[in-house]
Design a protein around this motif. Structure first.
Motif, PDB file in Angstrom:
ATOM      1  N   HIS A  11      42.507  52.303  40.761  1.00  0.00           N
ATOM      2  CA  HIS A  11      41.177  52.744  40.321  1.00  0.00           C
ATOM      3  C   HIS A  11      40.225  51.561  40.162  1.00  0.00           C
ATOM      4  CE1 HIS A  11      38.070  55.045  38.320  1.00  0.00           C
ATOM      5  NE2 HIS A  11      38.116  54.216  37.290  1.00  0.00           N
ATOM      6  N   ILE A  12      40.682  50.518  39.472  1.00  0.00           N
ATOM      7  CA  ILE A  12      39.794  49.378  39.254  1.00  0.00           C
ATOM      8  C   ILE A  12      39.525  48.647  40.567  1.00  0.00           C
ATOM      9  CG2 ILE A  12      41.562  47.651  38.701  1.00  0.00           C
ATOM     10  CD1 ILE A  12      38.148  48.092  36.954  1.00  0.00           C
ATOM     11  N   VAL A 303      37.496  31.903  42.211  1.00  0.00           N
ATOM     12  CA  VAL A 303      38.800  32.017  41.546  1.00  0.00           C
ATOM     13  C   VAL A 303      38.657  32.811  40.252  1.00  0.00           C
ATOM     14  CG1 VAL A 303      40.705  30.794  40.425  1.00  0.00           C
ATOM     15  CG2 VAL A 303      39.589  29.785  42.428  1.00  0.00           C
ATOM     16  N   SER A 304      39.521  33.794  40.056  1.00  0.00           N
ATOM     17  CA  SER A 304      39.671  34.407  38.721  1.00  0.00           C
ATOM     18  C   SER A 304      41.145  34.726  38.521  1.00  0.00           C
ATOM     19  CB  SER A 304      38.796  35.660  38.557  1.00  0.00           C
ATOM     20  OG  SER A 304      39.056  36.632  39.553  1.00  0.00           O
ATOM     21  N   PHE A 305      41.641  34.399  37.332  1.00  0.00           N
ATOM     22  CA  PHE A 305      43.084  34.434  37.085  1.00  0.00           C
ATOM     23  C   PHE A 305      43.369  34.771  35.638  1.00  0.00           C
ATOM     24  CE2 PHE A 305      46.617  31.905  35.301  1.00  0.00           C
ATOM     25  CZ  PHE A 305      47.697  32.432  35.997  1.00  0.00           C
ATOM     26  N   HIS A 306      44.331  35.654  35.426  1.00  0.00           N
ATOM     27  CA  HIS A 306      44.856  35.942  34.087  1.00  0.00           C
ATOM     28  C   HIS A 306      46.365  36.145  34.182  1.00  0.00           C
ATOM     29  CE1 HIS A 306      41.479  36.535  31.225  1.00  0.00           C
ATOM     30  NE2 HIS A 306      40.784  36.739  32.329  1.00  0.00           N
ATOM     31  N   VAL A 318      50.712  39.095  35.741  1.00  0.00           N
ATOM     32  CA  VAL A 318      50.079  38.035  36.507  1.00  0.00           C
ATOM     33  C   VAL A 318      49.020  38.677  37.407  1.00  0.00           C
ATOM     34  CG1 VAL A 318      50.368  36.064  38.038  1.00  0.00           C
ATOM     35  CG2 VAL A 318      52.258  36.779  36.569  1.00  0.00           C
ATOM     36  N   ILE A 319      47.800  38.193  37.312  1.00  0.00           N
ATOM     37  CA  ILE A 319      46.703  38.705  38.132  1.00  0.00           C
ATOM     38  C   ILE A 319      45.992  37.514  38.757  1.00  0.00           C
ATOM     39  CG2 ILE A 319      44.586  40.065  38.154  1.00  0.00           C
ATOM     40  CD1 ILE A 319      45.983  40.932  35.200  1.00  0.00           C
ATOM     41  N   CYS A 320      46.151  37.362  40.060  1.00  0.00           N
ATOM     42  CA  CYS A 320      45.526  36.267  40.800  1.00  0.00           C
ATOM     43  C   CYS A 320      44.479  36.845  41.740  1.00  0.00           C
ATOM     44  CB  CYS A 320      46.553  35.504  41.631  1.00  0.00           C
ATOM     45  SG  CYS A 320      47.834  34.657  40.690  1.00  0.00           S
ATOM     46  N   GLU A 325      35.273  36.958  40.358  1.00  0.00           N
ATOM     47  CA  GLU A 325      35.439  37.951  39.303  1.00  0.00           C
ATOM     48  C   GLU A 325      36.504  38.958  39.708  1.00  0.00           C
ATOM     49  OE1 GLU A 325      31.597  39.652  38.817  1.00  0.00           O
ATOM     50  OE2 GLU A 325      30.766  37.935  37.743  1.00  0.00           O
ATOM     51  N   GLY A 326      36.987  39.694  38.735  1.00  0.00           N
ATOM     52  CA  GLY A 326      37.917  40.779  39.016  1.00  0.00           C
ATOM     53  C   GLY A 326      39.191  40.755  38.203  1.00  0.00           C
ATOM     54  N   ALA A 327      39.704  39.566  37.885  1.00  0.00           N
ATOM     55  CA  ALA A 327      40.990  39.479  37.189  1.00  0.00           C
ATOM     56  C   ALA A 327      40.912  40.051  35.774  1.00  0.00           C
ATOM     57  CB  ALA A 327      41.477  38.035  37.151  1.00  0.00           C
TER      58      ALA A 327
END
Length: 338
Positions: A11-12, A303-306, A318-320, A325-327
């Protein structure tokens, strides 16, 4: 739970066109693993579970672990003063700055990119071409002779320059290049076989290019927006599987003893957000007075990372992403389910 998490992720992704890879794992069970978008848009090469992504400041935790390893081996202490362990002149810095202050962003030193007053990282490279920044000492002219911004231990003030200094300390104490030290003493020990500090002009295969999307719908890569090689304040490349291996190794005391792992994960200082604290290279969130998650994150152009560990459930996320934007949105939706 698996279906609900995957539905949330899909969805996201449909909402913000997330580009990157996601891995959610509980103990050894994979709850969700998915990849979206292109590692190389021009060639339409798709992201996959083995794609290497830049993680920006997400790798400050590696620097903190390196320091903790040197302290554990007796080569340093958290109370060691900067002037005692680094042979570099800082004419305007307070002589009482310690390793602990640098680790917790409470040293009060100036930053080469001050996020409280600057919002365009690319401004740095107008006078200092990014392709010259391949070693930690190359960053020193950007802040070395500036005055203190705050008093030592006055408050938390997120600071990249402090972690550059910690990297230089690692180099001086270990007599190894910082990136070599991390690759030998953290990546290899943690089974992070696809991770490393790669130069933009010599990237290995299956490495995602970072993309900056422009208001008019056009895009560009981030190769002219960041230092050509990452270091102790940010810029390593990892895979989602390598980051799960990292958390497992850290929490199983393969990188540090239990005592020093606990020191790394202690909430030393409150940050600017409610119920948010900082340990050594790690953000720590609390709910109702108890620790809810340990997490690391990184944002750079392209780059966006969490990534996080939730101690009550033992879930690791882990979200790479190879977009700016987006993580964060992806992490928030996953947390709604777990």
């Amino acid at each position: 739970m698996k279906t609900k998490i995957l539905n949330r992720i899909n969805h996201i992704q449909s909402q913000n066109q997330f580009s990157g890879s996601v891995l959610v794992q509980e103990d050894n069970e994979v709850l969700t693993e998915a990849s979206f978008g292109y590692a190389n848009r021009s060639e339409q090469m798709e992201n996959n579970s083995l794609t290497r992504y830049g993680i920006a400041s997400g790798c400050k935790v590696f620097t903190a672990i390196a320091i903790c390893q040197l302290v554990e081996s007796g080569k340093l202490s958290f109370k060691t003063k900067l002037v005692e362990c680094l042979n570099v002149s800082f004419p305007n810095f307070d002589k009482d700055i310690t390793i602990h202050h640098l680790l917790t962003h409470t040293a009060g030193i100036p930053d080469y990119f001050d996020e409280e007053v600057m919002n365009d990282f690319e401004e740095l490279w107008v006078k200092n071409p990014m392709y010259h920044l391949r070693n930690l000492e190359d960053f020193l002219p950007l802040f070395q002779n500036q005055p203190m911004k705050l008093k030592v231990d006055e408050r938390f003030n997120y600071n990249n320059a402090g972690y550059i200094l910690l990297g230089l300390v690692v180099e001086q104490v270990s007599q190894l290049r910082f990136t070599h030290y991390i690759e030998e003493n953290i990546f290899k020990k943690a089974g992070m076989i696809n991770s490393g500090y790669f130069e933009f002009d010599s990237l290995p295969k299956n490495t995602a290019l970072g993309y900056i999307d422009l208001p008019n719908g056009a895009w560009k890569t981030n190769i002219y927006s960041l230092p050509v090689k990452g270091g102790s304040d940010g810029g390593a490349f990892v895979t989602v599987n390598d980051m799960v291996n990292f958390w497992a190794s850290l929490l199983n005391y393969q990188l540090l003893s239990e005592e020093y792992t606990n020191k790394l994960l202690t909430p030393y200082v409150a940050t600017d957000e409610d119920d948010s604290f900082y340990g050594y290279g790690v953000w720590i969130d609390k709910k109702n007075g108890e620790i809810y998650k340990y997490h690391i994150m990184g944002y750079d152009p392209g780059v966006s990372f969490h990534s996080a560990y939730y101690p009550k459930t033992t879930i690791k996320t882990v979200i790479c992403s190879n977009r700016s934007e987006g993580a964060y949105d992806m992490m928030r939706k996953i947390e709604d389910e777990i």
